[in-house]
Design a protein around this motif. Structure first.
Motif, PDB file in Angstrom:
ATOM      1  N   TRP A 179      68.806  74.182 101.316  1.00 35.75           N
ATOM      2  CA  TRP A 179      69.860  73.461 100.605  1.00 35.75           C
ATOM      3  C   TRP A 179      71.104  74.336 100.452  1.00 35.75           C
ATOM      4  CZ3 TRP A 179      69.721  68.362  99.351  1.00 35.75           C
ATOM      5  CH2 TRP A 179      70.678  67.875  98.453  1.00 35.75           C
TER       6      TRP A 179
ATOM      7  N   ARG B  50      65.273  65.231 104.582  1.00 38.67           N
ATOM      8  CA  ARG B  50      66.513  64.958 105.328  1.00 38.67           C
ATOM      9  C   ARG B  50      67.307  63.829 104.683  1.00 38.67           C
ATOM     10  NH1 ARG B  50      64.646  65.235 111.716  1.00 38.67           N
ATOM     11  NH2 ARG B  50      64.900  67.500 111.950  1.00 38.67           N
TER      12      ARG B  50
ATOM     13  N   GLU C  11      67.580  63.075 101.603  1.00 37.98           N
ATOM     14  CA  GLU C  11      68.337  63.599 100.455  1.00 37.98           C
ATOM     15  C   GLU C  11      69.524  64.449 100.920  1.00 37.98           C
ATOM     16  OE1 GLU C  11      68.110  62.963  97.218  1.00 37.98           O
ATOM     17  OE2 GLU C  11      66.544  61.495  97.662  1.00 37.98           O
ATOM     18  N   CYS C  12      69.335  65.158 102.017  1.00 42.60           N
ATOM     19  CA  CYS C  12      70.442  65.955 102.572  1.00 42.60           C
ATOM     20  C   CYS C  12      71.569  65.050 103.072  1.00 42.60           C
ATOM     21  CB  CYS C  12      69.941  66.841 103.713  1.00 42.60           C
ATOM     22  SG  CYS C  12      68.849  68.185 103.223  1.00 42.60           S
TER      23      CYS C  12
ATOM     24  N   ILE D 130      77.329  70.381 102.253  1.00 39.37           N
ATOM     25  CA  ILE D 130      76.977  69.773 100.967  1.00 39.37           C
ATOM     26  C   ILE D 130      77.752  70.488  99.865  1.00 39.37           C
ATOM     27  CG2 ILE D 130      75.123  69.466  99.261  1.00 39.37           C
ATOM     28  CD1 ILE D 130      73.154  69.123 101.524  1.00 39.37           C
TER      29      ILE D 130
ATOM     30  N   ILE E 233      72.254  69.093 109.920  1.00 38.05           N
ATOM     31  CA  ILE E 233      71.196  68.911 108.914  1.00 38.05           C
ATOM     32  C   ILE E 233      69.830  68.834 109.591  1.00 38.05           C
ATOM     33  CG2 ILE E 233      70.243  67.284 107.227  1.00 38.05           C
ATOM     34  CD1 ILE E 233      73.142  66.653 106.403  1.00 38.05           C
TER      35      ILE E 233
ATOM     36  N   LEU F 278      73.044  74.814 103.704  1.00 34.08           N
ATOM     37  CA  LEU F 278      73.921  73.677 104.006  1.00 34.08           C
ATOM     38  C   LEU F 278      75.178  73.715 103.139  1.00 34.08           C
ATOM     39  CD1 LEU F 278      71.210  70.883 104.372  1.00 34.08           C
ATOM     40  CD2 LEU F 278      72.465  72.032 106.215  1.00 34.08           C
TER      41      LEU F 278
ATOM     42  N   THR G 268      66.693  71.537 109.085  1.00 39.71           N
ATOM     43  CA  THR G 268      65.479  71.054 108.413  1.00 39.71           C
ATOM     44  C   THR G 268      64.345  70.761 109.386  1.00 39.71           C
ATOM     45  OG1 THR G 268      66.304  68.777 108.535  1.00 39.71           O
ATOM     46  CG2 THR G 268      66.807  70.015 106.540  1.00 39.71           C
TER      47      THR G 268
END
Length: 438
Positions: A325, A356, A358-359, A334, A296, A328, A300
């Motif tokens: 998004w 990040r 939120e990821c 995700i 991640i 990922l 990002t």
């Protein structure tokens, strides 16, 4: 006389009983076999008891891990292809990319792009540190560049090069050629990357006569169009696509360890044991978590900092965030059902840390591992399902030696789709729409 007759009758009686038991057992086992339900465990248990050795029978030995003999199989295939035996002298070796080395323990590593090379630069740095080997992911990716590694050609004397080669553990980790190409596409071209948009994307546009208005700065080109430049010239010039055999010379170097990214956990443990270093980090709860966090952070990093302005000249911040998004999700980090958490206004000012966060949160909430593996496979198969059979055949010809020497299946990745009636999925690469699949 009477006593002798009694013993004879008892012997006959007991003999009959043994015969009955044996016949019954054979009939019982035959019935299981006839029904197609014969279980080897039943066979072993029954005859262990009949022999009376159920207390001493040793458990069945496990099959040795594939990595144990993989280098020997490669050597056999080299002979079948009438390729020369591994050479002792380094004078003949020509590597497109200089291999990495560690002096203690002595290790020679041939890096392959999109086959874990970034992880192994960290692994080799961790090897150099005193004490118990730490989790390689603890070494920051920025501190583990190729320029930070000792290389084979840094040994200037040919005699010393030959000596090091003969004394070191020679290692390479490989990847299925189809998967390696797909990984490069997702990571370098599908994902926001102004440098590869310019290098690969623009050339894809010229070769396929694509319009700038539909692909600003070389962005958004499809896997189908991208494959054309891989076949046309990238396989000859770019380290992400040069065949692995040419990169690492499998028939010239007598490798001690040939690992696979597809079996990385067991193969890294095997390598570590061979080097006599601790593998405890592989079993730490934090190891898998750190691998996800690292992926991640990598996805990002530059997108939301160094490249942000350059990317904004081509696509909006909102579009850039949606693509990251989806990347990922394509990588199985995700869940495809988790929606992008920002709106257009928020994406204009969102910080790297907020994005990040939120990821990480979405990754933590993606708990169905089978679904994550499935969505990753669906994206891979979907991409190859867009290719013509002509292009598949060309890829098979280009990577023929890799497939053969390393025992990878040449069957196109989407071969099973037709037998299943097609993939029930929306377009995984359409980042502007929800990704739905059965």
């Amino acid at each position: 006389m009477a006593f002798a007759m009694l013993r004879l009758r008892r012997f006959r009686r007991s003999s009959c009983l043994v015969v009955v038991l044996l016949v019954t057992s054979v009939c019982y086992l035959s019935l299981w076999a006839w029904n197609g339900e014969f279980d080897e465990r039943i066979d072993v248990l029954d005859f262990r008891f009949l022999r009376g050795d159920h207390m001493t029978q040793k458990p069945k030995a496990k099959d040795p891990p594939p990595i144990l003999n993989r280098h020997l199989k490669v050597k056999e295939r080299c002979k079948l292809e009438k390729r020369p035996s591994p050479r002792k002298s380094s004078r003949s070796f020509r590597f497109p990319e200089d291999p990495f080395i560690v002096h203690k323990p002595k290790m020679f590593f041939c890096p392959l792009a999109k086959a874990g090379s970034t992880f192994f630069t960290r692994y080799m740095m961790a090897l150099k540190k005193e004490g118990t080997m730490e989790n390689p992911y603890k070494i920051h990716i920025k501190d583990a560049g190729r320029d930070k590694q000792s290389t084979f050609l840094s040994i200037h004397s040919l005699k010393e090069q030959e000596k090091f080669l003969n004394e070191s553990t020679k290692v390479v980790f490989t990847r299925n050629p189809y998967s390696r190409i797909f990984a490069a596409y997702v990571d370098k071209l599908f994902s926001p990357n102004p440098y590869y948009w310019k290098d690969w994307g623009k050339r894809v546009m010229v070769l396929n006569k694509l319009k700038e208005i539909e692909h600003p700065c070389g962005s958004g080109v499809s896997f189908k169009d991208f494959i054309k430049i891989v076949i046309f010239y990238l396989w000859k010039t770019d380290i992400h696509f040069i065949p692995m055999d040419k990169m690492c010379q499998f028939c010239d170097i007598d490798y001690d360890v040939i690992g696979r990214i597809e079996e990385s956990s067991t193969d890294i443990e095997f390598l570590s044991n061979k080097l006599h270093v601790s593998t405890s980090f592989l079993h730490e709860q934090s190891y898998k978590r750190s691998a996800v966090e690292d992926a991640i952070k990598d996805s990002t990093g530059d997108v939301l900092l160094e490249w942000r302005e350059k990317i904004s000249n081509c696509i909006s911040g909102y579009e850039s965030g949606q693509i990251v998004w989806r990347k990922l999700q394509l990588r199985g980090l995700i869940d495809a059902g988790i929606e992008f958490p920002f709106n257009e206004l928020e994406m204009e000012s969102v910080t790297q840390d907020d994005f990040r966060r939120e990821c990480f949160k979405a990754a933590d909430n993606s708990r169905d591992l089978d679904r994550l593996k499935r969505q990753k496979l669906i994206a891979y198969q979907y991409a190859y399902n867009t290719l013509s059979q002509t292009d598949i055949i060309k890829l098979q010809q280009i990577y023929k030696t890799d497939f053969m020497l390393l025992d990878y299946d040449t069957t196109r990745p989407d071969a099973s789709i037709s037998s299943l009636g097609g993939l029930e999925t929306s377009d995984p690469f359409d980042w502007s729409a929800d990704w739905e699949f059965v």
